[in-house]
Design an enzyme around this catalytic site. Structure first.
Site, PDB file in Angstrom:
ATOM      1  N   ILE C  50      51.717 100.862  57.158  1.00 15.89           N
ATOM      2  CA  ILE C  50      51.015  99.350  57.258  1.00 15.89           C
ATOM      3  C   ILE C  50      51.241  99.092  55.739  1.00 15.89           C
ATOM      4  O   ILE C  50      51.183  99.787  54.787  1.00 15.89           O
ATOM      5  CB  ILE C  50      49.488  99.551  57.210  1.00 15.89           C
ATOM      6  CG1 ILE C  50      49.055 100.218  58.544  1.00 15.89           C
ATOM      7  CG2 ILE C  50      49.087  98.190  57.196  1.00 15.89           C
ATOM      8  CD1 ILE C  50      49.248  99.283  59.495  1.00 15.89           C
ATOM      9  N   HIS C  52      49.451  97.008  53.610  1.00 13.73           N
ATOM     10  CA  HIS C  52      48.101  96.497  53.292  1.00 13.73           C
ATOM     11  C   HIS C  52      48.131  95.139  52.559  1.00 13.73           C
ATOM     12  O   HIS C  52      48.706  95.066  51.553  1.00 13.73           O
ATOM     13  CB  HIS C  52      47.166  97.664  52.788  1.00 13.73           C
ATOM     14  CG  HIS C  52      47.132  98.865  53.605  1.00 13.73           C
ATOM     15  ND1 HIS C  52      46.246  99.028  54.586  1.00 13.73           N
ATOM     16  CD2 HIS C  52      47.684 100.152  53.470  1.00 13.73           C
ATOM     17  CE1 HIS C  52      46.399 100.196  55.133  1.00 13.73           C
ATOM     18  NE2 HIS C  52      47.291 100.913  54.358  1.00 13.73           N
ATOM     19  N   LYS C 253      39.833 104.787  55.216  1.00 13.70           N
ATOM     20  CA  LYS C 253      39.974 103.467  56.064  1.00 13.70           C
ATOM     21  C   LYS C 253      39.846 104.020  57.505  1.00 13.70           C
ATOM     22  O   LYS C 253      39.566 102.894  58.180  1.00 13.70           O
ATOM     23  CB  LYS C 253      41.374 102.865  55.669  1.00 13.70           C
ATOM     24  CG  LYS C 253      41.544 102.263  54.466  1.00 13.70           C
ATOM     25  CD  LYS C 253      42.828 101.588  54.414  1.00 13.70           C
ATOM     26  CE  LYS C 253      43.061 101.102  52.954  1.00 13.70           C
ATOM     27  NZ  LYS C 253      43.994 102.341  52.195  1.00 13.70           N
ATOM     28  N   SER C 342      46.948 106.023  49.418  1.00 15.79           N
ATOM     29  CA  SER C 342      47.143 104.755  50.184  1.00 15.79           C
ATOM     30  C   SER C 342      46.283 103.840  49.367  1.00 15.79           C
ATOM     31  O   SER C 342      45.369 104.382  48.510  1.00 15.79           O
ATOM     32  CB  SER C 342      46.212 104.716  51.311  1.00 15.79           C
ATOM     33  OG  SER C 342      45.953 103.752  52.145  1.00 15.79           O
ATOM     34  N   CYS C 405      71.455 109.017  73.548  1.00 14.31           N
ATOM     35  CA  CYS C 405      70.417 109.192  73.723  1.00 14.31           C
ATOM     36  C   CYS C 405      69.748 108.426  74.814  1.00 14.31           C
ATOM     37  O   CYS C 405      69.825 107.345  74.765  1.00 14.31           O
ATOM     38  CB  CYS C 405      69.512 108.979  72.383  1.00 14.31           C
ATOM     39  SG  CYS C 405      67.630 108.659  72.355  1.00 14.31           S
ATOM     40  N   CYS C 407      66.893 107.794  76.392  1.00 13.71           N
ATOM     41  CA  CYS C 407      65.730 106.983  76.298  1.00 13.71           C
ATOM     42  C   CYS C 407      65.767 105.822  75.369  1.00 13.71           C
ATOM     43  O   CYS C 407      65.558 104.835  75.812  1.00 13.71           O
ATOM     44  CB  CYS C 407      64.514 108.149  75.946  1.00 13.71           C
ATOM     45  SG  CYS C 407      64.170 109.441  76.881  1.00 13.71           S
TER      46      CYS C 407
END
Lengths: 424, 123, 486
Positions: C50, C52, C253, C342, C405, C407
């Site tokens: 993320i 932030h 968080k 973070s 691959c 998938c």
């Protein structure tokens, strides 16, 4: 390759080969198999052990030899096969998109399609095996391919999690090629593969099996150094104090197979949440007109003979559809009742063949030690019954039903039928 | 004396109980669902046998290995010995299906044969 | 091989690699040393992914300043470097009336940190934005500038761009000590020999504390590694398009429910002690904790649909819970970047620019290099292209037609691209992280034998030397038939 085919089969394993052969024999002109491997035969080619063909050939053949019969037949019937080619999309209108390194990006139309993509293995995350993430954690099928086809040994000292057939067979295989299999552990309190494999793969080679045990932790920064096992109770919850650390360099997971239906989903095929494969009728037709399915893509089988038989049915149905034969809508639904985990087909038209012969494949939801009757019920009314010596989740039960006979016993004109297993 | 077996002649895997007299002769067999079970118990008691399946190296083939098997079961206690004899065998491509890879393994009179064909190429 | 550099960066995570990238704009020689076999193998590739928005850090801290600047930089840097980046925004979700007041406090902290666009939305509106949310939801704080990034892709992009502009990377090269002359660091010792330099940037993540100490700086600074587990779900089985945080506690968080740039739902982390500095093992208790935490937000989450799980380690320091970004007074020639936990990823571009500023203010001459290339074009991911684009690429390069691959539909062409890129993949995991191969439902069980062959061919080594993650992690160890050659 042509732009349009009567029947296109996705997958050249046992289901796909049979489908293509029977489609040809039923009059389909252009039949194509698209296969992602570089040769036909599917997983049978890596299953070099014997035990195949007891139903169809009344023989005990190794996997490649079983496949050979079908490969030769497909070739002699001029079934077109394209290898190293992956189908990436199928539309409900039966347009197929595929890709390979020779033709590049391929687009073609099929009058009928048979889905025969098989299955894939459950992996580490699905069984929540915690710990480090080193090299040396493999699925059983992958080890089978490495050892038997590519020609590489992925370890020296193995622990195997899961008492499924592939795990037991690989235990013997690795032992024969000079590796050490320390033990097989199984989460459930019973063997999940066939018992004859327990005898000839484990007992014969003195490989211990530990039931009600799972992996607590995988250790090793680079390569597996050890696994910590732990016993579990009846609710499969780990029992503190039963931990044991086993030094090894490889962990093989043989923890089940899942039908592979990414393409089916793209084509709009409805899947059964229990089998995880397409909902089909006894002609192997899916809900999408002209799309049929057979083999492990539909439900996980124990015996390849029944996979070949389902493939043949799908091939015949696909050829008929391609020739413009009318489609019979399913008249009945089959759903699992007490003691049954999965049932296939989920729908029945009751119209195919002279005796309307229907093959029903089902699995028990729990162990039944003694004799059982497997019943098809219309409400409480038993319209079909078959006796088995026992029922186990590990072993598929196959019913061969003359639907004309069964239909006579239907009284209430109900379309919803149940299958149950009852102790006798 | 009672002895228990799991029959391996078909996937059903019947649990068979055998009663033996003092001389080791069978006096009773229960649990089998067909004749194969009786055959199996008799052979397990007198001359237990297993089919061996393994691979041999291939030179000049499209694949590095060819799967092989004993065309008939060999004595169970000689399976590891047979594996050791088969392990160093190398065959040249092309290999045909049912080709004899090792004749009369360990003097048993049973041949080791291929279970598929390997064409020339690659490698 | 050169042994004399202007700047040596220890650690190739997001902070080290972005520092290399920004410094590569100047006419200097840069070396990045990395003890692992690839860039960003630790914290930088196992985190919440993320960017932030910046409402969370206490106002007037380095964390607050770096986070809000870093967030702004990422919005232009990600497209410039061709990094998968989703401008998703994020929510802090209050469950039950009791949690609602917390949103107000976060909102006000965000205003103090000058975070744009923050808004508290009510239950009814939030239910329309995220139908799968716990029905006891009482409100949510919307932070529109938050984003989701492909963390490894970001590190790789920064590293590749740095290399294209002349920086060098040495992998499986572990820092073992400083070389100093008088009051100045003049080089470093490594497991691959000694290197001299004018400046060392310590961006060694969880090991940054030990390294700072080896230089005689930050004697009281301790990193206590804490691990957090993550679970990734099958996109067919679970689809959530938002980034959902629970209300924070004093432990952090909390466990979020998020979506990756690749379209999978991801949940995590928890907060567990590590047994040692490198302990990133998942535990049953940790995984259960993550599931429990995520279910608080989205009750329908089902562990049956998990396709991958892993843990990352936070470089949590004790400097008042703030970042350390400075040139120490005790010795010359060192920049310490320690305790970058973070929101470290969100802050990384700002931290890297701060390093440039610090070096300039310390009198290090940084002359802009003519011909610096700030833009990087990523290798194609065929499964993200239209059928028409795929057909065109495949016509040009047939290797894009061979899908290895099944998938994720990764082709041999993409694997070869990864092995021939400016920072080439040299391990199976390196290919996996670059291409997403093996990250789907089958987790590589189908592709691995094929990839081993391609790798052996491309690298000109036997299959037995192909590794998963560097020396010691070989995948196969001998041929099934060890037949002596005739």
């Amino acid at each position: 390759m042509k732009k349009i085919y009567d029947v296109v089969v996705i997958g050249a394993g046992p289901a796909g080969l049979s489908a293509a052969i029977e489609a040809k024999k039923s009059g389909a002109g252009d039949v194509l198999i698209i296969e992602r491997n570089n040769e036909p035969g599917g997983i049978l080619l890596q299953c070099i052990h014997n035990g195949f063909g007891s139903v169809i050939f009344k023989k005990d053949l190794p996997g490649p030899a079983y496949a050979w019969n079908f490969i030769e037949q497909a070739r002699s019937l001029n079934v077109e096969m394209v290898f190293d080619t992956m189908v990436v999309d199928i539309t409900g209108g039966r347009k197929i998109y595929a890709s390979n390194s020779v033709e590049g990006f391929i687009e073609l139309d099929a009058k009928a399609i048979v889905l025969a993509m098989g299955c894939r293995e459950r992996t580490r995350a699905q069984i929540m095996a915690p710990g480090d993430r080193p090299a040396g954690v493999f699925t059983a099928g992958m080890v089978q391919r490495l050892v038997n086809i590519e020609g590489y040994m992925p370890g020296k000292n193995f622990v195997i999690l899961g008492s499924g057939d592939i795990g037991m067979i690989m235990a013997r295989r690795l032992t024969l090629e000079g590796a050490k299999v320390i033990k097989i552990i199984e989460l459930l309190p019973y063997l999940t593969g066939l018992r004859r494999n327990y005898v000839q793969c484990l007992q014969d080679f003195g490989i211990p099996l530990e039931l009600s045990t799972t992996i607590k932790r995988i250790t090793g920064k680079k390569r597996v150094e050890a696994v910590e096992t732990v016993g579990v109770d009846e609710t499969l919850t780990p029992i503190a104090g039963t931990e044991r650390v086993i030094a090894c360099d490889s962990l093989i997971l043989s923890v089940g197979l899942v039908p592979e239906n990414e393409l089916s989903r793209k084509a709009g095929v409805v899947l059964d949440p229990l089998t995880l494969g397409p909902v089909v009728d006894e002609t192997m037709a899916t809900n999408v007109p002209g799309i049929f399915a057979a083999g492990n893509v539909v439900t996980i089988y124990d015996l390849v003979d029944y996979v070949s038989m389902a493939g043949a049915t799908a091939g015949i149905s696909a050829a008929k559809f391609a020739a413009g034969a009318p489609v019979s809508p399913p008249a009945f639904t089959l759903t699992p009742g007490d003691g049954v985990r999965t049932v296939m087909p989920q729908k029945i038209t009751g119209l195919s063949g002279p005796d309307a012969s229907v093959l029903v494949e089902l699995r028990a939801s729990r162990e039944f030690a003694g004799r059982v009757s497997v019943n098809i019920l219309e409400d409480e009314n038993i319209v079909y019954s078959h006796v088995e010596k026992y029922a186990r989740p590990a072993e598929m039960i196959t019913l061969k039903i003359n639907w004309n006979e069964t239909a006579k016993k239907l009284s209430n004109n109900k379309s919803g039928l149940k299958v149950n297993i009852a102790k006798i | 004396m009672e002895k228990k077996f799991i029959c391996i002649r078909c996937p059903q895997g019947c649990e068979i109980t055998t009663t033996l007299d003092g001389l080791g002769a069978i006096t009773d067999i229960t649990g089998n669902s067909c004749k194969l079970g009786i055959d199996y118990v008799k052979s397990e008691l007198s001359d237990p046998r297993r089919t061996i399946t393994t691979t041999v190296a291939v030179t000049g083939g499209e694949l590095p290995l060819c799967p092989v098997w004993s065309e008939k079961p060999i004595p169970k206690d000689r399976v590891m010995e047979a594996a050791a004899v088969i392990r160093p065998i190398t065959v040249a491509a092309p290999v045909d299906i049912n080709q004899v890879i090792c004749e009369n393994i360990l003097g048993t009179g049973i041949n080791i044969i291929s279970s598929r064909a390997i064409t020339k190429g690659g490698q | 091989m050169r042994t004399n550099y202007d700047v040596i960066i220890i650690g190739s995570g997001i902070v080290g690699s972005l520092t290399a990238r920004y410094l590569s704009a100047y006419d200097i020689n840069i070396l990045v040393v990395e003890k692992e076999s690839d860039v960003g193998m630790n914290t930088s590739s196992a985190n919440s992914a993320i960017i932030h928005s910046g409402y969370d850090p206490a106002p007037n801290t380095l964390k607050a300043a770096m986070n809000s600047l870093g967030n702004r930089l990422w919005h232009t840097l990600a497209p410039e470097l061709g990094i998968a980046f989703k401008e998703s925004g994020s929510y802090v979700v209050a469950i039950g009336a009791g949690e609602l007041p917390v949103l107000r406090g976060l909102y006000e902290r965000g205003i103090a940190n000058s975070i744009p666009g923050l808004k508290i939305i009510n239950k009814a509106e939030f239910l329309t934005r995220e139908p799968l949310i716990n029905p006891d939801v009482s409100g949510a704080l919307w932070a529109p500038t938050a984003a989701v990034i492909d963390p490894f892709g970001a590190v790789l992009a920064a590293a590749e761009n740095a290399v294209v502009n002349g920086a060098e990377y040495l992998f499986e090269t572990e820092f073992t000590g400083f070389i100093s002359g008088g009051d100045k660091i003049t080089g470093i010792k490594t497991t691959r020999g000694d290197f001299s330099c004018k400046w060392v940037v310590n961006s060694a993540g969880i090991h940054s504390g030990e390294i700072a100490k080896k230089a005689g700086t930050r004697k009281d600074f301790i990193i206590t590694p804490r691990k957090g587990s993550y679970l990734v779900f099958d996109p067919v089985k679970l689809s959530i398009n938002n980034v959902l945080f629970p209300v924070p506690t004093d432990k952090g968080k909390g466990t979020l429910v998020s979506t990756t740039t690749h379209g999978n739902v991801m949940i995590g982390p928890n907060n567990e002690p590590c047994e040692n500095m490198d302990d990133s093992a998942t535990t049953r208790a940790g995984v259960e904790e993550v599931l429990k935490g995520a279910k608080k937000l989205v009750p329908s989450i089902d562990q049956k649909n998990v396709i991958a799980m892993y843990a990352g380690i936070r470089a949590s320091g004790n400097a008042g819970r703030d970042f350390v970004i400075d040139i120490p007074v005790e010795i010359k020639g060192l920049v310490n970047l320690c305790g970058i936990e973070s929101p470290g990823f969100a802050s990384a571009p700002a931290i890297a620019l701060k390093v440039v500023e610090l070096l300039k203010s310390a009198g290090f001459e940084l002359k802009e290099k003519p011909g610096w290339i700030p833009v990087r074009k990523p290798a194609p991911h065929l499964h993200t292209l239209s059928l028409k684009e795929r057909a065109e690429l495949t016509a040009k390069n047939p290797a894009y037609g061979r899908i290895v691959c099944r998938c994720e539909e990764i082709t041999e062409g993409e694997i070869i691209d990864a092995m021939r890129s400016p920072v080439p993949a040299r391990t199976y995991d390196g290919i996996k992280r670059r291409t997403w191969l093996g990250t789907g439902r089958c987790q590589g069980s189908f592709d691995m034998p094929r990839v081993i062959q391609i790798m052996a061919r491309e690298m000109g080594i036997p299959e037995t030397e192909v590794t998963k993650k560097g020396g010691g992690s070989e995948i196969v160890f001998r041929k099934t038939k060890e037949v002596p050659a005739r």
